[in-house]
Design a protein around this motif. Structure first.
Motif, PDB file in Angstrom:
ATOM      1  N   PHE A   1      47.843  75.402  24.367  1.00 16.06           N
ATOM      2  CA  PHE A   1      49.000  74.537  24.533  1.00 16.06           C
ATOM      3  C   PHE A   1      49.106  73.559  23.370  1.00 16.06           C
ATOM      4  CE2 PHE A   1      47.474  75.318  28.980  1.00 16.06           C
ATOM      5  CZ  PHE A   1      48.405  76.320  29.255  1.00 16.06           C
ATOM      6  N   GLY A   2      50.351  73.251  22.993  1.00 16.18           N
ATOM      7  CA  GLY A   2      50.573  72.336  21.883  1.00 16.18           C
ATOM      8  C   GLY A   2      51.822  71.501  22.092  1.00 16.18           C
ATOM      9  N   LEU A   3      52.393  71.060  20.980  1.00 11.98           N
ATOM     10  CA  LEU A   3      53.557  70.182  21.007  1.00 11.98           C
ATOM     11  C   LEU A   3      54.807  71.011  20.736  1.00 11.98           C
ATOM     12  CD1 LEU A   3      52.016  67.312  18.848  1.00 11.98           C
ATOM     13  CD2 LEU A   3      52.009  67.529  21.344  1.00 11.98           C
ATOM     14  N   THR A   4      55.599  71.235  21.765  1.00  8.70           N
ATOM     15  CA  THR A   4      56.795  72.065  21.612  1.00  8.70           C
ATOM     16  C   THR A   4      57.928  71.563  22.492  1.00  8.70           C
ATOM     17  OG1 THR A   4      57.653  74.327  21.771  1.00  8.70           O
ATOM     18  CG2 THR A   4      55.820  73.741  23.257  1.00  8.70           C
ATOM     19  N   PRO A   5      58.333  70.289  22.329  1.00  6.15           N
ATOM     20  CA  PRO A   5      59.340  69.707  23.218  1.00  6.15           C
ATOM     21  C   PRO A   5      60.725  70.324  23.091  1.00  6.15           C
ATOM     22  CG  PRO A   5      58.891  68.234  21.379  1.00  6.15           C
ATOM     23  CD  PRO A   5      57.859  69.324  21.324  1.00  6.15           C
TER      24      PRO A   5
ATOM     25  N   TYR B   1      63.507  76.936  27.610  1.00  7.86           N
ATOM     26  CA  TYR B   1      63.134  78.343  27.773  1.00  7.86           C
ATOM     27  C   TYR B   1      61.971  78.428  28.754  1.00  7.86           C
ATOM     28  CZ  TYR B   1      65.795  79.470  23.495  1.00  7.86           C
ATOM     29  OH  TYR B   1      66.774  79.635  22.550  1.00  7.86           O
ATOM     30  N   PRO B   2      62.126  79.110  29.892  1.00 11.51           N
ATOM     31  CA  PRO B   2      61.040  79.218  30.868  1.00 11.51           C
ATOM     32  C   PRO B   2      59.772  79.805  30.250  1.00 11.51           C
ATOM     33  CG  PRO B   2      63.103  79.973  31.829  1.00 11.51           C
ATOM     34  CD  PRO B   2      63.371  79.768  30.362  1.00 11.51           C
ATOM     35  N   GLY B   3      58.634  79.230  30.630  1.00 10.71           N
ATOM     36  CA  GLY B   3      57.346  79.669  30.125  1.00 10.71           C
ATOM     37  C   GLY B   3      56.807  78.816  29.002  1.00 10.71           C
ATOM     38  N   THR B   4      57.660  78.010  28.387  1.00  9.29           N
ATOM     39  CA  THR B   4      57.212  77.101  27.336  1.00  9.29           C
ATOM     40  C   THR B   4      56.482  75.927  27.976  1.00  9.29           C
ATOM     41  OG1 THR B   4      59.001  77.693  25.826  1.00  9.29           O
ATOM     42  CG2 THR B   4      57.988  75.530  25.518  1.00  9.29           C
ATOM     43  N   ILE B   5      55.301  75.621  27.461  1.00  7.87           N
ATOM     44  CA  ILE B   5      54.475  74.529  27.989  1.00  7.87           C
ATOM     45  C   ILE B   5      54.318  73.482  26.894  1.00  7.87           C
ATOM     46  CG2 ILE B   5      52.287  73.870  29.043  1.00  7.87           C
ATOM     47  CD1 ILE B   5      53.925  75.891  30.693  1.00  7.87           C
ATOM     48  N   ASN B   6      54.750  72.269  27.167  1.00 10.18           N
ATOM     49  CA  ASN B   6      54.690  71.189  26.182  1.00 10.18           C
ATOM     50  C   ASN B   6      53.698  70.113  26.616  1.00 10.18           C
ATOM     51  OD1 ASN B   6      55.607  69.519  23.939  1.00 10.18           O
ATOM     52  ND2 ASN B   6      56.588  68.245  25.500  1.00 10.18           N
ATOM     53  N   LEU B   7      52.860  69.676  25.693  1.00  9.41           N
ATOM     54  CA  LEU B   7      51.969  68.547  25.938  1.00  9.41           C
ATOM     55  C   LEU B   7      52.544  67.290  25.300  1.00  9.41           C
ATOM     56  CD1 LEU B   7      48.419  70.039  25.163  1.00  9.41           C
ATOM     57  CD2 LEU B   7      49.594  69.902  27.368  1.00  9.41           C
ATOM     58  N   ARG B   8      52.273  66.146  25.919  1.00 11.24           N
ATOM     59  CA  ARG B   8      52.573  64.887  25.244  1.00 11.24           C
ATOM     60  C   ARG B   8      51.646  64.766  24.037  1.00 11.24           C
ATOM     61  NH1 ARG B   8      52.751  63.361  30.683  1.00 11.24           N
ATOM     62  NH2 ARG B   8      50.562  62.748  30.584  1.00 11.24           N
ATOM     63  N   GLU B   9      52.132  64.113  22.989  1.00 17.68           N
ATOM     64  CA  GLU B   9      51.332  64.026  21.774  1.00 17.68           C
ATOM     65  C   GLU B   9      49.993  63.362  22.028  1.00 17.68           C
ATOM     66  OE1 GLU B   9      51.617  61.949  17.366  1.00 17.68           O
ATOM     67  OE2 GLU B   9      53.398  62.962  18.168  1.00 17.68           O
ATOM     68  N   GLU B  10      49.978  62.326  22.855  1.00 16.09           N
ATOM     69  CA  GLU B  10      48.712  61.645  23.115  1.00 16.09           C
ATOM     70  C   GLU B  10      47.739  62.557  23.862  1.00 16.09           C
ATOM     71  OE1 GLU B  10      51.732  59.873  26.174  1.00 16.09           O
ATOM     72  OE2 GLU B  10      51.729  60.627  24.098  1.00 16.09           O
ATOM     73  N   THR B  11      48.273  63.417  24.735  1.00 17.72           N
ATOM     74  CA  THR B  11      47.426  64.370  25.445  1.00 17.72           C
ATOM     75  C   THR B  11      46.836  65.392  24.479  1.00 17.72           C
ATOM     76  OG1 THR B  11      48.802  64.147  27.425  1.00 17.72           O
ATOM     77  CG2 THR B  11      47.354  66.081  27.305  1.00 17.72           C
ATOM     78  N   PHE B  12      47.693  65.938  23.633  1.00 16.11           N
ATOM     79  CA  PHE B  12      47.259  66.942  22.663  1.00 16.11           C
ATOM     80  C   PHE B  12      46.200  66.386  21.720  1.00 16.11           C
ATOM     81  CE2 PHE B  12      48.043  68.799  18.373  1.00 16.11           C
ATOM     82  CZ  PHE B  12      47.552  70.068  18.622  1.00 16.11           C
ATOM     83  N   LEU B  13      46.459  65.213  21.151  1.00 20.25           N
ATOM     84  CA  LEU B  13      45.513  64.644  20.197  1.00 20.25           C
ATOM     85  C   LEU B  13      44.202  64.249  20.876  1.00 20.25           C
ATOM     86  CD1 LEU B  13      47.875  62.520  17.931  1.00 20.25           C
ATOM     87  CD2 LEU B  13      46.878  64.768  17.460  1.00 20.25           C
ATOM     88  N   ALA B  14      44.283  63.785  22.117  1.00 17.35           N
ATOM     89  CA  ALA B  14      43.057  63.454  22.846  1.00 17.35           C
ATOM     90  C   ALA B  14      42.231  64.710  23.094  1.00 17.35           C
ATOM     91  CB  ALA B  14      43.392  62.768  24.164  1.00 17.35           C
ATOM     92  N   LEU B  15      42.906  65.812  23.418  1.00 13.64           N
ATOM     93  CA  LEU B  15      42.199  67.070  23.650  1.00 13.64           C
ATOM     94  C   LEU B  15      41.519  67.549  22.371  1.00 13.64           C
ATOM     95  CD1 LEU B  15      41.509  69.616  25.273  1.00 13.64           C
ATOM     96  CD2 LEU B  15      43.789  70.489  24.717  1.00 13.64           C
ATOM     97  N   VAL B  16      42.243  67.550  21.267  1.00  7.21           N
ATOM     98  CA  VAL B  16      41.663  67.998  20.001  1.00  7.21           C
ATOM     99  C   VAL B  16      40.505  67.087  19.589  1.00  7.21           C
ATOM    100  CG1 VAL B  16      42.111  68.432  17.558  1.00  7.21           C
ATOM    101  CG2 VAL B  16      43.825  69.065  19.270  1.00  7.21           C
ATOM    102  N   ARG B  17      40.668  65.773  19.787  1.00  2.00           N
ATOM    103  CA  ARG B  17      39.604  64.838  19.446  1.00  2.00           C
ATOM    104  C   ARG B  17      38.342  65.119  20.269  1.00  2.00           C
ATOM    105  NH1 ARG B  17      39.583  60.022  16.878  1.00  2.00           N
ATOM    106  NH2 ARG B  17      41.849  59.781  16.993  1.00  2.00           N
ATOM    107  N   ASP B  18      38.516  65.379  21.547  1.00  4.09           N
ATOM    108  CA  ASP B  18      37.356  65.661  22.395  1.00  4.09           C
ATOM    109  C   ASP B  18      36.641  66.932  21.943  1.00  4.09           C
ATOM    110  OD1 ASP B  18      37.764  63.409  23.892  1.00  4.09           O
ATOM    111  OD2 ASP B  18      38.518  64.442  25.675  1.00  4.09           O
TER     112      ASP B  18
END
Length: 224
Positions: A64-68, A73-90
């Motif tokens: 999952f990434g940043l795709t607002p 389009y059904p099936g597209t999953i968007n993360l909030r930027e803070e969520t995405f960056l926190a995940l990558v940082r972890d």
């Protein structure tokens, strides 16, 4: 090697002789008639092919990434930027704590570029977009028009059984400044943003091979 093809003891033994690791960053979003997982699937495949001769472990692609802009389009999953960056940082911090000292984030999705800023916070982390790197995207552009979900991403690994590939091409649509998902869907229709739906295998293979070679060069890890 793919990380999931090893056990912890094998990874510990690897760390006695090397400290490099690859983290593919993907997304789950519309790609026309291609798989919703195109960015993650291709990113992990390219990383694994580039790293294999060097014996460097490759993590499973973050799906999952940043795709607002594609959420209409059904099936597209968007993360909030803070969520995405926190995940990558972890993920990065976990790897560094275990003894990895050279982490390459291999990006497979244009929306994930904020992760490049995150990588710059670490001396031991680098960022590389395997397909949209200017050298590779420029090569593809010399062959034909390129756009999201066009021929340049149309590889066998992301084609779906029983789904017919459209013929012909679409005019290139500039949608980068459009933030409303419904408006983006209105502009793009079936999803691709322009160029042929497919080209001969030798064209896509030329782009793939160049991209893998450049990615492998990044893994050689010369000084910044």
């Amino acid at each position: 090697m793919r990380l999931w093809d090893a056990n912890w003891m094998q990874v510990e033994a690897y760390l006695e002789r090397d400290d490099r690791v690859v983290v593919p960053l993907g997304s789950t979003e519309q790609h026309g008639v291609l798989s919703l997982g195109t960015d993650a699937i291709l990113c992990e495949l390219a990383a694994a092919e580039a790293a294999a001769p060097l014996g460097i472990p490759v993590l499973p692609a973050l799906p999952f990434g940043l795709t607002p802009t594609f959420t209409a389009y059904p099936g597209t999953i968007n993360l909030r930027e803070e969520t995405f960056l926190a995940l990558v940082r972890d993920v990065i911090d976990s790897l560094l704590e275990q003894g990895f000292r050279r982490v390459l984030l291999v990006n497979g999705h244009g929306g994930n570029l904020p992760a490049q800023r995150l990588a710059e916070e670490y001396e031991s982390v680098r960022f590389h977009s395997w397909l949209i790197d200017p050298e590779i995207w420029g090569l593809a552009g010399e062959i034909d028009d390129v756009g999201h979900a066009s021929w340049v991403e149309n590889f066998a690994a992301v084609r779906l059984p029983g789904v017919e590939m459209p013929a012909g091409r679409k005019p290139v649509v500039a949608f980068a400044g459009v933030s409303d998902p419904a408006a983006v869907r209105e502009l793009l229709g079936d999803g691709p943003s322009g160029g042929p739906y497919q080209r001969p295998e030798e064209d896509t293979r030329r782009v793939w091979d160049a991209a893998v070679e450049l990615l492998r060069e990044r893994l050689e890890w010369s000084e910044r």
